[in-house]
Design a protein around this motif. Structure first.
Motif, PDB file in Angstrom:
ATOM      1  N   PRO A 358       0.823  -1.217   0.000  1.00 27.10           N
ATOM      2  CA  PRO A 358       0.000   0.000   0.000  1.00 27.10           C
ATOM      3  C   PRO A 358       0.856   1.265   0.000  1.00 27.10           C
ATOM      4  CG  PRO A 358      -0.004  -1.029   2.172  1.00 27.10           C
ATOM      5  CD  PRO A 358       0.680  -1.993   1.252  1.00 27.10           C
ATOM      6  N   THR A 394      -7.193   3.243   5.933  1.00 27.21           N
ATOM      7  CA  THR A 394      -5.988   4.074   5.943  1.00 27.21           C
ATOM      8  C   THR A 394      -4.745   3.196   5.795  1.00 27.21           C
ATOM      9  OG1 THR A 394      -7.009   5.766   7.329  1.00 27.21           O
ATOM     10  CG2 THR A 394      -4.604   5.694   7.296  1.00 27.21           C
ATOM     11  N   SER A 395      -3.854   3.587   4.886  1.00 27.53           N
ATOM     12  CA  SER A 395      -2.597   2.876   4.687  1.00 27.53           C
ATOM     13  C   SER A 395      -1.484   3.601   5.436  1.00 27.53           C
ATOM     14  CB  SER A 395      -2.256   2.781   3.197  1.00 27.53           C
ATOM     15  OG  SER A 395      -3.207   1.975   2.524  1.00 27.53           O
ATOM     16  N   THR A 459      -2.700  -1.710   5.644  1.00 22.68           N
ATOM     17  CA  THR A 459      -3.918  -0.933   5.442  1.00 22.68           C
ATOM     18  C   THR A 459      -4.932  -1.386   6.474  1.00 22.68           C
ATOM     19  OG1 THR A 459      -3.512  -0.700   3.066  1.00 22.68           O
ATOM     20  CG2 THR A 459      -5.769  -0.344   3.841  1.00 22.68           C
TER      21      THR A 459
END
Length: 489
Positions: A358, A394-395, A459
């Motif tokens: 990611p 969210t990465s 992630t």
């Protein structure tokens, strides 16, 4: 009654021998053993270790647990955590804490897309909390350190099994108690399959074997003593001390688990024969990797394929631990080739398509300290304090640092074994150097050596809620080397 606050206080302030941070006092291991007094026997104090006779036991394969009921979409299991007596060292009976009367616990075999429901009843006199290590589950079923199953209570855990095939395991996670509870036996394998993995021509059925490896100290009277890892000379595989295992002259898939609370192992065959790694913690590697030695920190797993057809029937080969202390025997397990068998299995050149690494929008640093006590970023675990906030999807890239610049003399567990709940991650590099292919797959636990910095990428998903990250040297997490992360919708 032991509640969240009193349990946390016991873990952080010390007190009973069960919570003592072994290894933080280097000269403890140099104390000469002596026969225990009656008071010592009651307290679990160290006496004299039972004599080691390698290969006296046949290795057992943990039984596969059967569901008590099934629906179109889920399987229901029931387990009891209770004390039982087992023979770990030949001729001695040892009391352990066990799931379902088994040491280690029975294997649960799950299938992607089919829910597993486990009703866990605590018949012990200590608190427990059952965590599916590597499982992607909702927060209320994650076995958080303070979500306790009190003695006499039953708690239900639901595992959706929406992730790819992997060798997971379940174990106790009650804060301040997890190291001793796992040491005393509360651990078992959880093997998740999926259609892709099942369709590969890998060894299966009776040739697909979990190996749960750990250390222990068994006294001459059969007691299992919870003590400094320097004083744990017995090496167990599936609950037996240095056993032998009869195999056919063909390929086997061996799922290797390091379930030691506080020890890493480095495994190789005594004759130097190679083997093939096909999977790590989070599932299949992109392709097979030939190895001559496999190192696993606490809680790490790897799947390997070993071809015993290289040996004639009647020969044996020993798996040994090159990380054994100078005072310990290196043998772990002896394979005896006793028969021939048809073998149509093979290891494909391509095993899986890994998701792309990611692109991170958040970067975080975590410093793991051991002295004067165990902390992350200068803090001990507080269940009422949120250390990290993030959101589903969210990465992030985390850089984990081991603050020690070198391994201090007399300290067994200077490396750390870093674990995140809820997500698998990709290990990017160690001190800026990319990791090799055996470590480049999906992971949930990673070793951080003294003076080392390791970057991982993940992630967050797919469930919002409270989770934790911690060192999986369980004495460290028992003493507060853990943080809380809140994943927001």
């Amino acid at each position: 009654m032991l509640n969240r606050r009193t349990l946390l206080r016991a873990a952080t302030l010390g007190g009973p021998v069960a919570l003592f941070p072994w290894g933080l006092i280097p000269n403890l291991a140099q104390t000469a053993p002596a026969a225990p007094t009656a008071a010592q026997a009651r307290s679990g104090a160290r006496g004299r270790a039972a004599r080691i006779v390698p290969f006296a036991h046949a290795m057992q394969v943990p039984p596969v647990l059967s569901p008590v009921s099934r629906t179109d979409s889920s399987d229901l299991y029931q387990l009891r955590m209770a004390e039982t007596e087992v023979e770990i060292v030949k001729g001695l009976l040892t009391t352990v804490r066990a799931f379902g009367g088994c040491f280690p616990g029975p294997t649960i075999r799950a299938v992607k897309g089919r829910e597993v429901v486990v009703q866990q009843t605590n018949d012990l006199d200590v608190h427990t909390s059952v965590h599916l290590h590597g499982g992607h589950v909702r927060s209320q079923y994650d076995g958080l350190p303070m979500d306790l199953v009190e003695p006499g209570e039953t708690r239900e855990y639901r595992y959706p099994n929406e992730q790819v095939a992997a060798s997971l395991w379940y174990h106790d996670h009650a804060h301040g108690l997890e190291a001793e509870n796992v040491y005393r036996g509360l651990a078992g394998a959880y093997l998740l399959s999926d259609p892709h993995e099942s369709g590969l021509p890998l060894p299966g059925g009776e040739y697909d074997i979990p190996l749960l490896i750990r250390d222990a100290r068994i006294e001459t009277d059969g007691r299992l003593v919870y003590t400094d890892p320097y004083e744990c000379p017995h090496m167990l595989v599936n609950g037996k001390e240095r056993p032998y295992f009869e195999v056919a002259a063909r390929k086997y898939r061996l799922r290797v688990f390091n379930v030691s609370p506080n020890r890493h192992v480095s495994l190789r065959f005594a004759d130097g024969a190679p083997f093939t790694q096909i999977a790590s913690d989070g599932g299949l590697l992109a392709g097979p990797v030939e190895l001559h030695e496999l190192t696993l920190a606490g809680a790490e797993r790897a799947e390997i394929v070993v071809d015993f057809a290289r040996y004639p029937v009647g020969e044996s080969v020993v798996l040994e631990n090159t990380a054994a202390l100078e005072t310990e025997r290196p043998e772990v397990l002896r394979f005896d080739i006793t028969r021939t068998a048809e073998d149509r299995s093979r290891v494909p050149d391509v095993l899986a398509t890994l998701p792309p690494i990611p692109e991170a929008t958040v970067h975080r640093d975590f410093w793991l300290t051991t002295f004067p006590d165990t902390r992350i970023n200068g803090r001990k675990y507080d269940p009422d304090r949120t250390d990290v906030r993030t959101t589903v999807g969210t990465s992030e890239i985390w850089t984990i640092h081991n603050h020690l610049t070198r391994r201090p003399a007399g300290v067994f567990h200077a490396p750390h074994s870093f674990h995140t709940h809820l997500v698998r991650f990709r290990v990017l590099d160690r001190d800026g150097e990319p990791v090799g292919p055996a470590e480049a797959g999906l992971k949930d636990t990673v070793a951080i050596h003294p003076g080392e910095s390791v970057r991982i990428a993940m992630t967050w998903g797919e469930y919002p809620g409270e989770y934790v990250y911690h060192c999986h040297h369980l004495v460290h997490s028992s003493h507060g080397q853990m943080g809380r992360i809140d994943v927001l919708p």
